[in-house]
Design a protein around this motif. Structure first.
Motif, PDB file in Angstrom:
ATOM      1  N   HIS A  76      52.105  35.584  74.958  1.00  0.00           N
ATOM      2  CA  HIS A  76      50.937  35.682  74.099  1.00  0.00           C
ATOM      3  C   HIS A  76      50.820  37.142  73.676  1.00  0.00           C
ATOM      4  O   HIS A  76      50.498  37.995  74.482  1.00  0.00           O
ATOM      5  N   LEU A  77      51.097  37.397  72.439  1.00  0.00           N
ATOM      6  CA  LEU A  77      51.205  38.777  71.985  1.00  0.00           C
ATOM      7  C   LEU A  77      49.883  39.527  72.029  1.00  0.00           C
ATOM      8  O   LEU A  77      49.854  40.729  72.073  1.00  0.00           O
ATOM      9  N   ARG A  78      48.798  38.839  72.007  1.00  0.00           N
ATOM     10  CA  ARG A  78      47.516  39.524  71.980  1.00  0.00           C
ATOM     11  C   ARG A  78      46.798  39.433  73.324  1.00  0.00           C
ATOM     12  O   ARG A  78      45.632  39.766  73.419  1.00  0.00           O
ATOM     13  N   SER A  79      47.482  38.978  74.332  1.00  0.00           N
ATOM     14  CA  SER A  79      46.820  38.824  75.613  1.00  0.00           C
ATOM     15  C   SER A  79      46.657  40.179  76.293  1.00  0.00           C
ATOM     16  O   SER A  79      47.388  41.118  76.002  1.00  0.00           O
ATOM     17  N   PRO A  80      45.704  40.318  77.204  1.00  0.00           N
ATOM     18  CA  PRO A  80      45.535  41.580  77.922  1.00  0.00           C
ATOM     19  C   PRO A  80      46.776  41.946  78.733  1.00  0.00           C
ATOM     20  O   PRO A  80      47.094  43.127  78.878  1.00  0.00           O
ATOM     21  N   ALA A 137      49.178  43.579  76.381  1.00  0.00           N
ATOM     22  CA  ALA A 137      48.680  44.914  76.028  1.00  0.00           C
ATOM     23  C   ALA A 137      48.949  45.894  77.165  1.00  0.00           C
ATOM     24  O   ALA A 137      49.338  47.039  76.930  1.00  0.00           O
ATOM     25  N   ASP A 144      52.667  46.684  77.164  1.00  0.00           N
ATOM     26  CA  ASP A 144      52.988  47.591  76.068  1.00  0.00           C
ATOM     27  C   ASP A 144      52.523  49.007  76.370  1.00  0.00           C
ATOM     28  O   ASP A 144      53.238  49.976  76.127  1.00  0.00           O
TER      29      ASP A 144
END
Ligand SMILES: [Zn+2]
Length: 93
Positions: free
Chosen positions: A47-51, A54, A57
């Motif tokens: 899930h690219l927008r999951s915490p 993040a 990254d």
């Protein structure tokens, strides 16, 4: 539907979405409509927008571009200090 990466020999790589059950080995280029074979690439299943992503990254980025600070953080009192003079007579821990 997941994204798959294709590469046109003339125009370069591009991505297209296809169902997992019907992924073509090659498709038409989105620019010149020429044959573009599918490239083997890492799956993007997270899930690219999951915490969690993040955090991963930010952790990877800190290895190459660590955050710098110009001053220590401001001091904060954990509890507000009372200005009532009667509180000075109370026993202290
Ligand atoms: Zn092309």
């Amino acid at each position: 539907m997941p994204l798959y990466e294709f590469r046109c020999p003339d125009c370069g790589p591009f991505e297209q979405s296809h169902p997992m059950t019907a992924v073509p080995a090659a498709t038409g280029c989105i620019e010149c409509d020429g044959p573009a074979p599918r490239r083997v690439s890492a799956p993007r299943l997270g899930h690219l927008r999951s915490p969690e992503m993040a955090l991963l990254d930010r952790t990877a980025r800190s290895a190459h571009e660590p955050d710098t600070v110009s001053a220590p953080p401001p001091r904060r009192r954990s509890t507000p200090m009372s200005t009532d003079p009667r509180h000075r007579t109370l026993p202290r821990p």
